[in-house]
Write an enzyme that holds these catalytic residues in place. Structure first.
Site, mmCIF file in Angstrom:
data_model
loop_
_atom_site.group_PDB
_atom_site.id
_atom_site.type_symbol
_atom_site.label_atom_id
_atom_site.label_comp_id
_atom_site.label_asym_id
_atom_site.label_seq_id
_atom_site.Cartn_x
_atom_site.Cartn_y
_atom_site.Cartn_z
ATOM 1 N N GLY A 63 -6.245 42.482 25.397
ATOM 2 C CA GLY A 63 -7.523 43.172 25.506
ATOM 3 C C GLY A 63 -7.707 43.838 26.850
ATOM 4 N N THR A 100 -3.751 41.582 20.234
ATOM 5 C CA THR A 100 -2.926 42.783 20.162
ATOM 6 C C THR A 100 -1.478 42.335 20.070
ATOM 7 O OG1 THR A 100 -4.494 43.977 21.576
ATOM 8 C CG2 THR A 100 -2.289 44.871 21.446
#
Length: 535
Positions: A440, A357
């Protein structure tokens, strides 16, 4: 005060504006947009688009997005849910007929319709000042001209080489002579550049309808998916503004996006930790780390049992974040030993281990604060590249389940449980810190470690990000290097099964707004390649 004999870096200070991202060129892009007359929202979208080019393993326009935005002078926090939905043909029966007994991370069935571009356009229209074309132009240029691969990106690229080799088109573009790109090699994505320019010129419709959508849908059907162009057209209006959730902690207002995101775990964990006295032994003590691990075990148990798409499942947010419930959870935690067993935690053991991410934050000269996160979920998402449009497709649908009756059982038009969570701290009606920690399902643990490092133990923004981390996962406590051996030994004696990990936990950014002195203080995680910059 940091010890200048020890490697590290200081927090970045400025008086006008600041951006913090996981890549230097994205941070610089955000500042350029601010200097061109854009605001924090414009700068955040521009930086995110650049990251979609230069951190292709972590994010992209084929992924999802969440945002918290605090417009100056309003006392409000705006939340955006830019997570996409499963296609109309995604039923448990269809997946089982295709031979699946569980979700597969590289399957086309794990690709939901990307929500990021829909979110970018809606955020820009509602809160931006510049055109989408101007905002996306830097990313398009970088995609066309190329950009050298940085160290952390190369590390993740090597780890994802096997996935990239699974699909011929992906291997053609993301492997060089069959090998992952190395540090310093220039990576070009001209097709992605064209797509970014098309979105800038014609808006999100260019992505969700027409030739780009046709390319993505055809690619996914060729890989076994049920996706149609109609599914993508429905995604044009998929992103939506939602009401953020919040709680009080240490005199601060902590804001998170609501489910289907996991932000409520941050509020839940802070509630439990707030019932504990600050350990006199300090932030790196066994007492502090043990309590944090135990609070996380309880919170993640609840996530796996309850958090899902609230449009299709009732999620008891108020109960899970209530002070009474926090007291009940605190009562379960012993300061002497780890809990041997927890009540049933749903599908925790089935959660994927490695997610990627990007998180960034921006504060502009007017005091607008933006907390922004965009993700492909796992490294390189599904590994499925829509070649003509240059779009790498995420695998956020890997968060679904095939078990009938489970809150996250896949269904047409359903959003999966999400891990990406931007954070915002407010005090007395003003934003004082946009922040976030990537990684995550580590993110709630990471956010609460960061917040307590800063607001409870008094570390500055950069030191709070630098500090060593740990995380309970699948019956183990994953330990970064930096936690003393004697602390690990004592945690083991208390009943925790500690194990050292190779890949560090997440990466984060934060900007502290000191209203009294008129100073911004930014930090960027050393676990990534980025930096904070201000002027």
């Amino acid at each position: 005060m940091r010890d200048f004999h020890i490697p590290g870096r200081s927090a970045v200070l400025s008086t006008h504006a600041m951006a913090a991202t996981s890549m230097p060129i994205a941070t610089l892009t955000a500042l350029d947009i601010l200097r061109q007359g854009g605001n924090a929202m414009d700068a955040a979208i521009a930086a995110c688009a650049v990251l979609a080019v230069v951190e292709p393993q972590s994010t992209g326009i084929g992924g999802d997005c969440f945002c918290l935005y605090a417009p100056a002078g309003t006392g409000q926090v705006v939340a955006m849910n830019g997570s996409g939905r499963a296609p109309a043909g995604a039923t448990p029966e269809k997946l089982r007929a295709d031979g699946l007994t569980a979700m597969v991370n590289t399957s086309a069935h794990s690709v939901t319709v990307p929500g990021a571009v829909s979110a970018w356009e809606k955020l820009n229209k509602a809160h931006g000042k510049l055109s989408l074309a101007q905002i996306l132009a830097p990313a398009a240029k970088i995609a066309e001209e190329g950009h050298p691969v940085h160290a952390r990106v190369a590390h993740d690229w090597e780890a994802g080489a096997g996935k990239l080799a699974r699909h011929e088109a992906t291997a053609r573009h993301f492997l060089k002579d069959g090998k992952p790109y190395a540090v310093g090699e220039v990576f070009r994505q001209p097709a992605l550049g064209r797509t970014l320019r098309a979105i800038g010129e014609r808006g999100a419709r260019a992505f969700y309808e027409g030739e780009i959508a046709a390319d993505m849908a055809a690619t996914l059907r060729a890989a076994g998916g049920t996706h149609t162009e109609e599914d993508f057209a429905a995604g044009l209006d998929g992103a939506e503004f939602v009401t953020p959730i919040q709680s009080k902690w240490r005199g601060l207002d902590i804001f998170q996006c609501p489910p289907n995101g996991s932000g409520l775990l941050v509020l839940q964990m802070l509630g439990v930790l707030g019932e504990c006295a600050t350990p006199e032994q300090g932030p790196l003590s066994t007492e502090r780390l043990h309590r944090h691990v135990e609070a996380a075990r309880l919170a993640y148990r609840d996530r796996d049992a309850f958090v899902a798409d609230p449009a299709q499942v009732d999620v008891p947010v108020a109960k899970l974040t209530s002070p009474d419930y926090a007291k009940q959870l605190r009562a379960l935690i012993s300061d002497e030993a780890a809990m041997r067993e927890l009540p049933p935690a749903g599908m925790a053991e089935m959660l994927p281990k490695h997610k990627d991410t990007v998180y960034l934050c921006v504060v502009d000269a007017d005091g607008n604060a933006c907390s922004f996160i965009n993700s492909l979920f796992e490294g390189f998402g599904s590994g499925i590249l829509a070649e003509k449009s240059g779009v790498m497709l995420h695998n956020r649908g890997f968060g679904f389940r095939l078990q009938e009756g489970h809150p996250n059982c896949i269904a047409p038009g359903k959003r999966p449980m999400h891990t990406i969570i931007p954070g915002m701290v407010m005090k007395d009606g003003r934003a004082i810190m946009p922040y976030g920690v990537m990684g995550g399902h580590f993110q709630p643990m990471g956010q609460t470690l960061f917040l307590t490092n800063h607001f409870e133990f008094g570390m500055d923004v950069q030191a709070s990000l630098d500090f060593p981390r740990l995380f309970p996962y699948a019956g183990k406590v994953q330990i970064e290097r930096g936690i003393p051996t004697e602390v690990i030994d004592r945690l083991n004696r208390m009943g925790h099964a500690c194990e050292m990990i190779d890949k560090p936990h997440g990466g984060g950014q934060a900007i502290l707004i000191d209203h009294q002195r008129g100073v911004l203080m930014g930090g960027s995680d050393p676990r990534k390649d980025g930096c904070a910059l201000g002027y």
